[in-house]
Design an enzyme around this catalytic site. Structure first.
Site, PDB file in Angstrom:
ATOM      1  N   GLU A   1       0.821  -1.209   0.000  1.00 26.54           N
ATOM      2  CA  GLU A   1       0.000   0.000   0.000  1.00 26.54           C
ATOM      3  C   GLU A   1       0.857   1.262   0.000  1.00 26.54           C
ATOM      4  O   GLU A   1       0.546   2.253  -0.666  1.00 26.54           O
ATOM      5  CB  GLU A   1      -0.925   0.007   1.226  1.00 26.54           C
TER       6      GLU A   1
ATOM      7  N   ARG B   1       1.302   4.140  -3.008  1.00 30.06           N
ATOM      8  CA  ARG B   1       1.045   5.561  -2.771  1.00 30.06           C
ATOM      9  C   ARG B   1       2.256   6.407  -3.138  1.00 30.06           C
ATOM     10  O   ARG B   1       2.136   7.474  -3.744  1.00 30.06           O
ATOM     11  CB  ARG B   1       0.658   5.762  -1.313  1.00 30.06           C
TER      12      ARG B   1
ATOM     13  N   CYS C   1      -2.996  -3.934   6.935  1.00 32.67           N
ATOM     14  CA  CYS C   1      -2.587  -4.344   8.271  1.00 32.67           C
ATOM     15  C   CYS C   1      -3.015  -3.278   9.278  1.00 32.67           C
ATOM     16  O   CYS C   1      -3.145  -2.100   8.950  1.00 32.67           O
ATOM     17  CB  CYS C   1      -1.078  -4.569   8.333  1.00 32.67           C
TER      18      CYS C   1
ATOM     19  N   CYS D   1      -0.743   0.055   7.886  1.00 28.01           N
ATOM     20  CA  CYS D   1      -1.372   0.539   6.649  1.00 28.01           C
ATOM     21  C   CYS D   1      -2.779   1.064   6.913  1.00 28.01           C
ATOM     22  O   CYS D   1      -3.235   1.982   6.224  1.00 28.01           O
ATOM     23  CB  CYS D   1      -1.396  -0.577   5.606  1.00 28.01           C
TER      24      CYS D   1
ATOM     25  N   LYS E   1      -2.243   4.591   7.994  1.00 32.60           N
ATOM     26  CA  LYS E   1      -1.803   5.458   6.897  1.00 32.60           C
ATOM     27  C   LYS E   1      -2.952   5.751   5.931  1.00 32.60           C
ATOM     28  O   LYS E   1      -3.101   6.880   5.464  1.00 32.60           O
ATOM     29  CB  LYS E   1      -0.626   4.814   6.162  1.00 32.60           C
TER      30      LYS E   1
ATOM     31  N   ARG F   1      -5.059   8.346   7.455  1.00 34.74           N
ATOM     32  CA  ARG F   1      -4.434   9.668   7.327  1.00 34.74           C
ATOM     33  C   ARG F   1      -4.612  10.234   5.925  1.00 34.74           C
ATOM     34  O   ARG F   1      -4.933  11.420   5.754  1.00 34.74           O
ATOM     35  CB  ARG F   1      -2.945   9.561   7.669  1.00 34.74           C
TER      36      ARG F   1
ATOM     37  N   LYS G   1      12.303   9.378  -0.025  1.00 38.81           N
ATOM     38  CA  LYS G   1      11.981  10.766   0.301  1.00 38.81           C
ATOM     39  C   LYS G   1      12.917  11.745  -0.396  1.00 38.81           C
ATOM     40  O   LYS G   1      12.485  12.783  -0.913  1.00 38.81           O
ATOM     41  CB  LYS G   1      12.043  10.972   1.812  1.00 38.81           C
TER      42      LYS G   1
END
Length: 458
Positions: free
Chosen positions: A89, A93, A142, A294, A297, A300, A430
């Protein structure tokens, strides 16, 4: 407009045809999880009485990820050049963010085929109104979304359970969906129990009794858990009983740990073992991880969007998911709704444009070919252990280097000596996404930057 099976089939076909063999599970020995973002475009028929009702829907996979791993806290790096979380996941993303970067490049160059159009404010862009995005995952995320009651029928999959069982704070499980039996015993794939997949009349092929195998996915698949009209008070009068009359004897266990400061799990035997609605970190093998589950997230993203903080500087509104589709696996509609939207309802004081979204949640009946259950069924009594694939694949609908195969957070094949090289960075790390954002800004003349960036520069 579209069905859950259509979304799942499109993703499975894309996985089979567009993703390389490298990074995929070794046949009959490994399994993995799959996630993707699908762009859905609505085409209106303006000649039909001026109603502009959509008469055609086009669907396209724009990002995809596979993976089951995340690194421990000791391996994290401040430089941002390693992937901390490689669950499917999260990979999907991050790959979607690469796609958004590219589409904003097109918009800045005034290309008509971009998904973005100019917003009402200078330097800001917004999504075209005829587009929406659907998130697909081959398995229940999860964390809190995987908290599913386990009924007393040992040789049958879970029967329908009320939504109130999903909301009851004494019942929980996780994306690892670990059964409550001794974990070591469950991981012994040579045992007769784990080989057994007894099917009952009327149960779809491939559906059997659940077992535990750690990491992020479970064994044989129970069907969906649907709702009933019983209230919490009515259920309280039959403590330990599901609306179907079956006794709830336990819950699918999770290796995910409650975050520090949260009220922890009770650890009591049976259905009261876990606490639902809590924030959790993904389990690690010895070295504790700092990666949120997940479920957390996705919740969020359902409030803050999928675009991330950097791209929000160039967008008028967040990029939200319109729907979430889950493949064939242990599943509870009510638990999904609780985990993704229900526990966020009290979130307030958000910036303009942000809010808790009423995302559409559906399940497909199609099984992923490289899921743990599918591989276990194919290998039957094959020798050796069935293990999760150590590699993760990232794919984005971008023209340059759309594929990225990683292991342990770095491109597959990276040596310890080569870690500091630019080639040893995943394109969705990142630091690489930040470099992509810098390139995007450099392609836009400063007089066209949004006020938020011009103020920062001044």
């Amino acid at each position: 407009m579209w069905t859950a099976d259509e979304i799942a089939r499109l993703c499975y076909e894309h996985y089979g045809t567009r993703l390389p063999k490298k990074g995929k599970p070794e046949p009959n020995r490994e399994w993995t999880l799959l996630a993707a973002v699908v762009k859905v475009q609505l085409v209106a028929d303006r000649a039909c009485g001026g109603s502009n009702r959509p008469t055609q829907v086009t669907k396209e996979v724009v990002s995809m990820g596979t993976g089951t791993k995340c690194i421990g806290q000791s391996k994290m790096r401040k430089s941002g050049d390693i992937l901390n979380d490689s669950h499917a996941e999260v990979i999907a993303r991050r790959s979607f963010q690469r796609y958004l970067h590219y589409q904003l490049h097109l918009a800045a160059a005034l290309k008509e085929d971009s998904i973005f159009v100019p917003g009402t404010q200078r330097g800001l862009w917004k999504l075209r109104p005829d587009l929406l995005f659907v998130f697909f995952s081959s398995h229940t995320p999860c964390g809190d979304a995987s908290i599913i009651p386990m009924l007393e029928f040992e040789d049958q999959p879970c029967c329908p359970v009320s939504r109130d069982w999903a909301n009851n704070p004494s019942v929980e499980a996780d994306g690892n969906l670990e059964a409550p039996e001794n974990k070591k015993k469950c991981e012994d794939l040579g045992s007769p129990v784990t080989k057994k997949m007894r099917l009952e009349p009327g149960i779809p092929d491939g559906v059997g009794h659940h077992q535990s195998f750690g990491n992020q996915e479970s064994g044989p698949i129970p069907p969906s858990i649907s709702g009933s009209n019983l209230t919490t008070q009515e259920l309280a009068t039959v403590t330990g009983m599901a609306p179907s009359g079956a006794k709830v004897v336990d819950v699918y266990r999770t290796g995910a740990k409650c975050v520090p400061g949260e009220a922890g799990d009770s650890g009591k035997p049976g259905a009261a073992y876990h606490q639902v609605g809590l924030l959790r970190v993904k389990p690690g093998r010895g070295d504790r991880t700092c990666s949120m589950s997940c479920s957390d997230k996705l919740a969020r993203w359902n409030v803050l969007g999928c675009q991330g903080a950097l791209l929000m500087h160039l967008l008028e509104k967040p990029i939200y998911l319109s729907a979430v589709v889950i493949g064939r696996c242990p599943y509870s509609q009510e638990a999904m709704q609780r985990a993704l939207t229900g526990r966020c309802q009290n979130v307030s004081a958000l910036p303009k444009g942000f809010g808790v979204q009423e995302v559409k949640i559906q399940q497909s009946g199609l099984l992923f070919e490289h899921s743990r259950c599918a591989v276990q069924a194919k290998r039957a009594d094959g020798p050796g252990r069935l293990v999760p694939c150590g590699a993760a694949i990232s794919w984005s609908a971008v023209p340059e280097q759309p594929l990225d195969v990683t292991a342990n957070g770095f491109p597959q094949g990276t040596t310890k000596k080569g870690i500091r090289c630019l080639q040893a960075r995943s394109r969705i790390s990142k630091v690489e996404l930040f470099r992509s954002f810098q390139k995007l800004l450099s392609s836009i003349s400063e007089d066209k930057w949004p006020d938020s960036l011009r103020t920062r520069q001044d």
